[in-house]
Design a protein around this motif. Sequence first.
Motif, PDB file in Angstrom:
ATOM      1  N   HIS A 168       0.894  -1.355   0.079  1.00  0.00           N
ATOM      2  CA  HIS A 168      -0.030  -0.103   0.009  1.00  0.00           C
ATOM      3  C   HIS A 168       0.846   1.244   0.088  1.00  0.00           C
ATOM      4  CE1 HIS A 168      -3.443   2.621   0.592  1.00  0.00           C
ATOM      5  NE2 HIS A 168      -2.855   2.831   1.941  1.00  0.00           N
ATOM      6  N   MET A 169       1.891   1.143   0.840  1.00  0.00           N
ATOM      7  CA  MET A 169       2.763   2.440   0.580  1.00  0.00           C
ATOM      8  C   MET A 169       4.035   2.214  -0.527  1.00  0.00           C
ATOM      9  SD  MET A 169       3.258   3.011   4.839  1.00  0.00           S
ATOM     10  CE  MET A 169       3.711   1.183   5.188  1.00  0.00           C
ATOM     11  N   VAL A 170       3.370   2.785  -1.746  1.00  0.00           N
ATOM     12  CA  VAL A 170       4.284   2.321  -2.780  1.00  0.00           C
ATOM     13  C   VAL A 170       5.468   3.268  -2.842  1.00  0.00           C
ATOM     14  CG1 VAL A 170       4.075   2.162  -5.223  1.00  0.00           C
ATOM     15  CG2 VAL A 170       1.787   1.832  -4.224  1.00  0.00           C
ATOM     16  N   ALA A 171       5.447   4.342  -2.645  1.00  0.00           N
ATOM     17  CA  ALA A 171       6.421   5.106  -2.618  1.00  0.00           C
ATOM     18  C   ALA A 171       7.651   4.757  -1.905  1.00  0.00           C
ATOM     19  CB  ALA A 171       5.979   6.747  -2.529  1.00  0.00           C
ATOM     20  N   GLY A 172       7.261   4.377  -0.514  1.00  0.00           N
ATOM     21  CA  GLY A 172       8.074   3.842   0.456  1.00  0.00           C
ATOM     22  C   GLY A 172       8.776   2.576   0.204  1.00  0.00           C
ATOM     23  N   ASP A 173       7.950   1.448  -0.532  1.00  0.00           N
ATOM     24  CA  ASP A 173       8.422   0.268  -0.888  1.00  0.00           C
ATOM     25  C   ASP A 173       9.207   0.222  -1.948  1.00  0.00           C
ATOM     26  OD1 ASP A 173       6.800  -0.697   1.530  1.00  0.00           O
ATOM     27  OD2 ASP A 173       5.179  -1.132   0.041  1.00  0.00           O
ATOM     28  N   ARG A 174       8.737   0.823  -3.117  1.00  0.00           N
ATOM     29  CA  ARG A 174       9.803   0.841  -4.275  1.00  0.00           C
ATOM     30  C   ARG A 174       9.848   2.162  -4.938  1.00  0.00           C
ATOM     31  NH1 ARG A 174      10.003  -3.230  -7.511  1.00  0.00           N
ATOM     32  NH2 ARG A 174      11.556  -2.216  -8.603  1.00  0.00           N
ATOM     33  N   ASN A 175      10.648   3.240  -4.117  1.00  0.00           N
ATOM     34  CA  ASN A 175      10.433   4.364  -4.698  1.00  0.00           C
ATOM     35  C   ASN A 175      11.005   4.844  -6.034  1.00  0.00           C
ATOM     36  OD1 ASN A 175      12.168   7.344  -4.464  1.00  0.00           O
ATOM     37  ND2 ASN A 175      10.006   7.331  -3.471  1.00  0.00           N
ATOM     38  N   ASP A 176      12.128   3.961  -6.280  1.00  0.00           N
ATOM     39  CA  ASP A 176      12.697   4.337  -7.709  1.00  0.00           C
ATOM     40  C   ASP A 176      11.770   3.677  -8.830  1.00  0.00           C
ATOM     41  OD1 ASP A 176      15.064   5.055  -6.628  1.00  0.00           O
ATOM     42  OD2 ASP A 176      16.173   3.144  -7.016  1.00  0.00           O
ATOM     43  N   ALA A 177      10.924   2.692  -8.628  1.00  0.00           N
ATOM     44  CA  ALA A 177      10.103   2.315  -9.551  1.00  0.00           C
ATOM     45  C   ALA A 177       8.804   3.148  -9.580  1.00  0.00           C
ATOM     46  CB  ALA A 177       9.459   0.913  -9.460  1.00  0.00           C
ATOM     47  N   PHE A 178       8.416   3.390  -8.372  1.00  0.00           N
ATOM     48  CA  PHE A 178       7.303   4.540  -8.356  1.00  0.00           C
ATOM     49  C   PHE A 178       7.396   5.781  -8.995  1.00  0.00           C
ATOM     50  CE2 PHE A 178       5.628   8.027  -6.023  1.00  0.00           C
ATOM     51  CZ  PHE A 178       4.322   8.034  -6.094  1.00  0.00           C
ATOM     52  N   THR A 179       8.779   6.194  -8.602  1.00  0.00           N
ATOM     53  CA  THR A 179       9.074   7.514  -9.311  1.00  0.00           C
ATOM     54  C   THR A 179       9.253   7.540 -10.789  1.00  0.00           C
ATOM     55  OG1 THR A 179      10.366   8.104  -7.301  1.00  0.00           O
ATOM     56  CG2 THR A 179      10.832   9.503  -9.324  1.00  0.00           C
ATOM     57  N   GLU A 180       9.768   6.455 -11.368  1.00  0.00           N
ATOM     58  CA  GLU A 180       9.926   6.491 -12.611  1.00  0.00           C
ATOM     59  C   GLU A 180       8.373   6.319 -13.594  1.00  0.00           C
ATOM     60  OE1 GLU A 180      11.619   3.247 -15.946  1.00  0.00           O
ATOM     61  OE2 GLU A 180      11.778   2.909 -13.845  1.00  0.00           O
ATOM     62  N   ALA A 181       7.556   5.640 -12.784  1.00  0.00           N
ATOM     63  CA  ALA A 181       6.234   5.741 -13.430  1.00  0.00           C
ATOM     64  C   ALA A 181       5.495   7.044 -13.244  1.00  0.00           C
ATOM     65  CB  ALA A 181       5.563   4.636 -12.628  1.00  0.00           C
ATOM     66  N   VAL A 182       5.634   7.933 -12.516  1.00  0.00           N
ATOM     67  CA  VAL A 182       5.045   8.955 -12.110  1.00  0.00           C
ATOM     68  C   VAL A 182       5.778   9.888 -13.220  1.00  0.00           C
ATOM     69  CG1 VAL A 182       4.759  10.906 -10.817  1.00  0.00           C
ATOM     70  CG2 VAL A 182       4.352   8.737  -9.822  1.00  0.00           C
ATOM     71  N   CYS A 183       6.974  10.007 -13.304  1.00  0.00           N
ATOM     72  CA  CYS A 183       7.930  10.941 -14.243  1.00  0.00           C
ATOM     73  C   CYS A 183       7.521  10.644 -15.635  1.00  0.00           C
ATOM     74  CB  CYS A 183       9.273  10.736 -14.060  1.00  0.00           C
ATOM     75  SG  CYS A 183      10.080  11.484 -12.502  1.00  0.00           S
ATOM     76  N   ASP A 184       7.365   9.273 -16.111  1.00  0.00           N
ATOM     77  CA  ASP A 184       7.185   8.869 -17.319  1.00  0.00           C
ATOM     78  C   ASP A 184       5.743   9.464 -17.708  1.00  0.00           C
ATOM     79  OD1 ASP A 184       7.329   7.185 -19.897  1.00  0.00           O
ATOM     80  OD2 ASP A 184       5.498   6.504 -18.966  1.00  0.00           O
ATOM     81  N   PHE A 185       4.844   9.494 -16.898  1.00  0.00           N
ATOM     82  CA  PHE A 185       3.490  10.036 -16.935  1.00  0.00           C
ATOM     83  C   PHE A 185       3.308  11.557 -17.385  1.00  0.00           C
ATOM     84  CE2 PHE A 185      -0.350  11.943 -15.049  1.00  0.00           C
ATOM     85  CZ  PHE A 185      -1.204  11.613 -15.778  1.00  0.00           C
ATOM     86  N   LEU A 186       4.147  12.100 -16.228  1.00  0.00           N
ATOM     87  CA  LEU A 186       4.148  13.582 -16.406  1.00  0.00           C
ATOM     88  C   LEU A 186       4.888  14.263 -17.495  1.00  0.00           C
ATOM     89  CD1 LEU A 186       4.713  14.536 -12.710  1.00  0.00           C
ATOM     90  CD2 LEU A 186       2.858  14.637 -13.862  1.00  0.00           C
ATOM     91  N   ASN A 187       5.946  13.494 -17.934  1.00  0.00           N
ATOM     92  CA  ASN A 187       6.528  13.912 -19.144  1.00  0.00           C
ATOM     93  C   ASN A 187       5.815  13.609 -20.453  1.00  0.00           C
ATOM     94  OD1 ASN A 187       8.967  14.488 -17.809  1.00  0.00           O
ATOM     95  ND2 ASN A 187       9.957  12.327 -17.960  1.00  0.00           N
ATOM     96  N   ARG A 188       4.884  12.936 -20.575  1.00  0.00           N
ATOM     97  CA  ARG A 188       4.054  12.694 -21.806  1.00  0.00           C
ATOM     98  C   ARG A 188       2.892  13.756 -21.586  1.00  0.00           C
ATOM     99  NH1 ARG A 188       1.487   8.377 -21.450  1.00  0.00           N
ATOM    100  NH2 ARG A 188       2.696   7.267 -19.616  1.00  0.00           N
ATOM    101  N   TYR A 189       2.796  14.590 -20.635  1.00  0.00           N
ATOM    102  CA  TYR A 189       1.501  15.491 -20.392  1.00  0.00           C
ATOM    103  C   TYR A 189       2.379  16.778 -19.923  1.00  0.00           C
ATOM    104  CZ  TYR A 189      -1.471  11.765 -21.090  1.00  0.00           C
ATOM    105  OH  TYR A 189      -2.160  10.332 -21.683  1.00  0.00           O
ATOM    106  N   PRO A 190       3.281  17.172 -20.560  1.00  0.00           N
ATOM    107  CA  PRO A 190       3.840  18.566 -20.416  1.00  0.00           C
ATOM    108  C   PRO A 190       3.081  19.869 -20.244  1.00  0.00           C
ATOM    109  CG  PRO A 190       4.515  18.065 -22.836  1.00  0.00           C
ATOM    110  CD  PRO A 190       3.437  17.084 -21.911  1.00  0.00           C
ATOM    111  N   VAL A 191       3.177  20.762 -19.315  1.00  0.00           N
ATOM    112  CA  VAL A 191       2.500  21.931 -19.308  1.00  0.00           C
ATOM    113  C   VAL A 191       3.420  23.040 -19.274  1.00  0.00           C
ATOM    114  CG1 VAL A 191       0.848  23.168 -17.684  1.00  0.00           C
ATOM    115  CG2 VAL A 191       0.796  20.630 -17.924  1.00  0.00           C
ATOM    116  N   SER A 192       3.116  23.964 -19.936  1.00  0.00           N
ATOM    117  CA  SER A 192       4.211  25.140 -19.991  1.00  0.00           C
ATOM    118  C   SER A 192       3.832  26.104 -18.804  1.00  0.00           C
ATOM    119  CB  SER A 192       4.019  26.094 -21.279  1.00  0.00           C
ATOM    120  OG  SER A 192       2.565  26.478 -21.452  1.00  0.00           O
TER     121      SER A 192
END
Length: 287
Positions: free
Chosen positions: A263-287
Amino acid sequence: MQENKNVQRTISFDSHDGLHLAAHQWGEPRAHPVLLLHGGGQTRHAWGGTAKVLAEQGLRAIALDMRGHGDSDWHPQGQYQIENFVADLIAVCDQIGKPPALVGASLGGIVALLACWQKGADIFSSLTLVDVTPRLESSGVERVLSFMHAHLDGFASIEAAAKAIADYVPERKATGNTSGLTKNLRQRDDGRYYWHWDPRFLDHIGHMRESDIEHMQGAARAVSIPALIVRGRMSDVVSEETVQEFLHLVPHAEYADVSGAGHMVAGDRNDAFTEAVCDFLNRYPVS
């Protein structure tokens, strides 16, 4: 001289009813904001690793302590109903000045979803829900609540707190380093260590009623902005079934299933969690 984007700054916001809300910020203040909301019983320190990476990618990462948590004020009358958290989030977004990308874990995700419904899609530029869906698995919720209620009398030492967490999440690899726990515990005059949140908060959280679930489902149906749901594959709070229910309500939402995380995803697998979030945000850039 180029500014160090990994520098952590302490900032603050005002709640909707005058409480001081503490936060940390990384990155260029003029960059597009990403607002990180922790789960119930957590603090802004849950997001440190993710926030630094977001800042390195040119974003302004803001990790907020919600009312009654961390260094934010405790409400004098114990006002911790969900509508108070929602109103606080709306107030913080107004103070940020531009719609942030919102990343909310557990309670933070519920608050974000309801704020998005109440204020309309333009309150956020995107919505990431971390191990939370409109319907939750009752057995997993009960396990979380039992853990939170079990230690209201504090711990005799930091090591005792670490053991309690290890027993609660045995799948998480123990590092032997307890320094991070000092950010989430406070030693009182009696010498014991207590979680850094107001125990009266527990009076207002629990199992969702059917009307609560329907309310959340209505909020999910209204989501029109880019959305991502991240689940810890070992989570007992959010199941594959409840994720698929959410994806039916929000057909355009993306889904990241993080192996080895509960349940505590960011604490359990921070690298994998961060990669998923960054990949998502990078595909929806906001100026």
